[in-house]
Design a protein around this motif. Sequence first.
Motif, PDB file in Angstrom:
ATOM      1  N   SER A   1      -1.519   5.059   2.692  1.00 31.75           N
ATOM      2  CA  SER A   1      -0.744   5.230   1.507  1.00 31.75           C
ATOM      3  C   SER A   1      -0.644   6.850   1.214  1.00 31.75           C
ATOM      4  CB  SER A   1      -1.509   4.583   0.540  1.00 31.75           C
ATOM      5  OG  SER A   1      -1.230   4.982  -0.753  1.00 31.75           O
TER       6      SER A   1
ATOM      7  N   LEU B   1      -5.928   0.293  -7.021  1.00 31.46           N
ATOM      8  CA  LEU B   1      -7.460   0.457  -7.004  1.00 31.46           C
ATOM      9  C   LEU B   1      -7.654   0.636  -8.944  1.00 31.46           C
ATOM     10  CD1 LEU B   1      -8.609   2.792  -4.443  1.00 31.46           C
ATOM     11  CD2 LEU B   1      -9.178   0.162  -4.851  1.00 31.46           C
TER      12      LEU B   1
ATOM     13  N   TYR C   1       0.693  -1.169   0.010  1.00 29.82           N
ATOM     14  CA  TYR C   1      -0.009  -0.046  -0.002  1.00 29.82           C
ATOM     15  C   TYR C   1       0.894   1.445  -0.131  1.00 29.82           C
ATOM     16  CZ  TYR C   1      -4.487  -2.242   0.536  1.00 29.82           C
ATOM     17  OH  TYR C   1      -5.618  -3.206   0.294  1.00 29.82           O
TER      18      TYR C   1
ATOM     19  N   SER D   1      -9.514   5.271   2.792  1.00 30.96           N
ATOM     20  CA  SER D   1     -10.232   6.178   1.800  1.00 30.96           C
ATOM     21  C   SER D   1     -10.017   5.799   0.316  1.00 30.96           C
ATOM     22  CB  SER D   1     -10.159   7.397   2.267  1.00 30.96           C
ATOM     23  OG  SER D   1     -10.306   7.552   3.721  1.00 30.96           O
ATOM     24  N   GLY D   2      -9.042   5.043   0.001  1.00 34.94           N
ATOM     25  CA  GLY D   2      -8.962   4.630  -1.519  1.00 34.94           C
ATOM     26  C   GLY D   2      -8.500   6.082  -2.125  1.00 34.94           C
TER      27      GLY D   2
ATOM     28  N   PHE E   1      -7.516  -4.580  -8.152  1.00 39.48           N
ATOM     29  CA  PHE E   1      -8.739  -4.963  -7.695  1.00 39.48           C
ATOM     30  C   PHE E   1      -9.410  -3.592  -7.933  1.00 39.48           C
ATOM     31  CE2 PHE E   1      -6.513  -3.631  -3.821  1.00 39.48           C
ATOM     32  CZ  PHE E   1      -7.495  -2.833  -3.259  1.00 39.48           C
TER      33      PHE E   1
END
Length: 374
Positions: free
Chosen positions: A118, A43, A37, A87-88, A49
């Motif tokens: 990250s 993403l 990460y 939180s991507g 993914f």
Amino acid sequence: MSAALADLIRAEIAKAGPMGLARYMDLCLAHPEHGYYRTRDPLGALGDFTTAPEISQIFGELLGLWLVQVWLDQDRPERFALVELGSGRGTLMQDALRAARMVPGFADAAQLCLVETSPGLREAQAARLAGHQPSWLDRVEDLPDLPLLVIANEFFDALPIAQWQWQAQGQAAQWRERGIDLHEGQLIPVLTSAWPGADPIWRAPNAPQPGDVFETSPASSAVLSDLAQRIARRGGAALVIDYGYEEPESRGWTADTFQALQNHKPVSPLAEPGQADLTAHVNFSALARSASATRVAPVLSQGSLLRLLGAEARAAQLARSAPERAEEIAAGLHRLTHPDEMGLLFKAMALCAPAAPPLPAFEPAPLAPSGETS
Ligand code: SAH
């Protein structure tokens, strides 16, 4: 990169002996320099993914409205921390806050706190959420002492797990921890120390069979326990969504859900440490036990939750205002809610202080006493 992390892992094993799976996962995912990460954006189509908020805006919008409803039900605390764990790209929170504009006062009362490891994803979050002055935290322990409205989508699956395997050899039948050792320079799976103490986990009546595995996630339990104690004390709620399972009530159970994904494909978790996404399914029963300071509502499937929150109506509305996108909108809804897609595998768990009002969608409000209309 991966070679450097593999060298570190080999050196640690050479010095200290076999490494438990949790330590291995922690190093692979979160090592400050080489962790998965820390070194990439995992993403989307080019990553390893895709997550629900990246599939459809409906996801973040409806969860945002859920948070707003909790805030209204709990008498609109004038200051609270709006918290997202992992939180991507910031997409979920961006969609949630856009939907929340329908209710004046919510965004002004919110102090946005993003717990994110990250650095690259922190930048993406900063770009999407610039208007909301987020602060970034490394750990839930650093959250402010305020009522908390917490959302966590696909966060807990990324926290380290330990695995315990039943080994039946003569007298020495016992649960032993799965770990990693070195053999001629290669990382190999081994069984290490025995489960300490009694056997509180295995549920009768089935006796364990050789090779049966169960998983624990002390890291996940610690995070949720801390949040639960804060919510019990100061109010608010938490909503956890992830792929996972509940323990069956009436029989022995096994779960070996550890997996490694690279470029959307399963790979060996030991092949290239730090290069693959390592995850495990979330044990919602264990999470609920660690949140015993709060009232935990019965788990809903993601499909049920989104339907209860009005996903179909929202999709229809979006398709009316953008007919050229109707197919894409329908496909997104299908993927999020259909039982053969994410609808059943993904589950949602919500919790609040013991005396808080019913949680929207999870706990239907009591019927009004007869003679009253509402
Ligand atoms: N919630 C987002 C992203 C899910 S991916 C979405 O639905 O799209 C997992 C997220 O958790 C990533 O943002 C990752 O960087 C973050 N993460 C993983 N382990 C973490 C940890 N130990 N502490 C904080 N954030 C973590």
